[in-house]
Design an enzyme around this catalytic site. Structure first.
Site, short mmCIF file in Angstrom:
data_model
loop_
_atom_site.label_atom_id
_atom_site.label_comp_id
_atom_site.label_asym_id
_atom_site.label_seq_id
_atom_site.Cartn_x
_atom_site.Cartn_y
_atom_site.Cartn_z
N LYS A 49 0.85 -1.20 0.00
CA LYS A 49 0.00 0.00 0.00
C LYS A 49 0.87 1.24 0.00
CE LYS A 49 -4.25 0.23 2.41
NZ LYS A 49 -4.91 0.09 3.71
C1 E4P Z 1 -8.22 0.99 3.41
O1 E4P Z 1 -7.46 0.18 2.94
C2 E4P Z 1 -8.06 1.61 4.73
O2 E4P Z 1 -7.40 0.72 5.57
C3 E4P Z 1 -9.36 1.93 5.41
O3 E4P Z 1 -10.48 1.58 4.63
C4 E4P Z 1 -9.40 3.28 6.05
O4 E4P Z 1 -10.67 3.51 6.58
P1 E4P Z 1 -10.99 4.57 7.74
O5 E4P Z 1 -11.36 5.85 7.07
O6 E4P Z 1 -12.15 3.96 8.46
O7 E4P Z 1 -9.76 4.70 8.57
#
Ligand code: E4P
Length: 219
Positions: free
Chosen positions: A87
Site C-alpha cells: 500500500k
Molecule cells: C483501506 O485500505 C483503509 O485501511 C481503510 O479503509 C481506512 O478507513 P478509515 O477511514 O475507516 O480509517
C-alpha cells in the site's frame, strides 16, 4: 464485488474468514496500532498469521514518506505473504515508488485516494488496485461514493485494469452502493461485515420454521 476485511486484528480476521466470504485483507498503520501490533517484527508476524487464515491479497502499508524508503519497505513487504499488495499513498513520492515497484512485478494498492486525478495517475503508475476512501470523503460533506462511481466509469472508458477497491466503508449501505457503482472490491470492517449478515425477517423466519417443525413433530 469481492469483499476484503479491513483490519490488522488477527482475531477479527479469523471471525470474518469463518463466514466464508472474505477474499483478502487490508491493513494500515492505524489499524495495526488499534490491534496492538507494533514494530516491523510485530507487523510481519501479524501479516504472516493473517496470510495463514485468508487465501488472497493482504495489503501492507508503508510508513516511509520518501521514495527510497517506500521502495525499500515495499520490497521487504513483498516477501511477507504469498499474495502481498504493497500500500502506497497517493503522493508524488508514492507514485514514483508505485512505478518502480510495479515495474518489478510487485502488486500495489494505491491508498488515500481522494480524487479521480489521483486514480488516473495510479493506473498509469501500474497500481493493481486504487482505494478511494468513501467514508472520509463523506465526513467532509461530499458524497464519497461519487468518487467510486467516477473512477469505475472513467477506467471503463479506457479498459484500465486497475481494480477499484472501495475503502473507508462505514456501514452496510456503503457496500450496496459500492456494488451498484461497479467497484471490484469493498474492504469492510469486521463489524460491518457482521451487520451485512443480519436481517430481522431472516431471524423471524428461522424461529418460525423451528416452531412449526417442533409443533408438527409433537415436541
Ligand atoms: C483501506 O485500505 C483503509 O485501511 C481503510 O479503509 C481506512 O478507513 P478509515 O477511514 O475507516 O480509517
Amino acid at each position: 464485488m469481492k469483499l476484503f476485511v479491513d483490519t490488522a486484528d488477527v482475531d477479527e480476521v479469523r471471525r470474518a474468514a469463518r463466514l466464508g466470504v472474505v477474499s483478502g485483507v487490508t491493513t494500515n498503520p492505524s489499524l495495526a496500532a488499534q490491534a496492538g501490533v507494533s514494530g516491523m517484527e510485530g507487523y510481519r508476524a501479524a501479516v504472516a498469521e493473517i496470510a495463514s487464515i485468508v487465501d488472497g491479497p493482504i495489503s501492507i502499508e508503508v510508513v516511509s514518506e520518501d521514495v527510497e524508503g517506500m521502495i525499500t519497505e515495499g520490497k521487504e513487504y513483498a516477501t511477507w505473504a504469498p499474495t502481498p499488495w504493497v500500500k502506497l499513498p497517493s503522493t508524488a513520492a508514492g507514485f514514483e515508488a508505485m512505478k518502480a515497484l510495479s515495474d518489478e512485478g510487485i502488486e500495489i494498492n494505491q491508498t488515500l485516494c481522494f480524487s479521480v486525478n489521483q486514480a488516473l495517475l495510479g493506473a498509469q503508475a501500474g497500481a493493481a488496485a486504487v482505494s478511494p476512501f468513501v467514508g472520509r470523503v463523506d465526513d467532509t460533506g461530499q458524497r464519497g461514493m461519487d468518487l467510486v462511481e467516477e473512477i469505475v466509469s472513467i477506467y471503463r472508458n479506457y479498459g484500465i485494469r486497475t481494480q477499484v477497491l472501495a475503502a473507508s466503508i462505514r456501514h452496510p449501505l456503503h457496500c450496496v452502493e459500492a456494488a451498484r457503482a461497479g467497484a471490484h472490491i469493498a474492504t469492510v470492517p469486521c463489524a460491518v461485515l457482521e451487520q451485512m449478515v443480519k436481517h430481522p425477517l431472516t431471524t423471524v423466519g428461522v424461529e418460525r420454521f423451528r416452531q412449526d417443525w417442533q409443533r408438527a413433530s409433537g415436541s
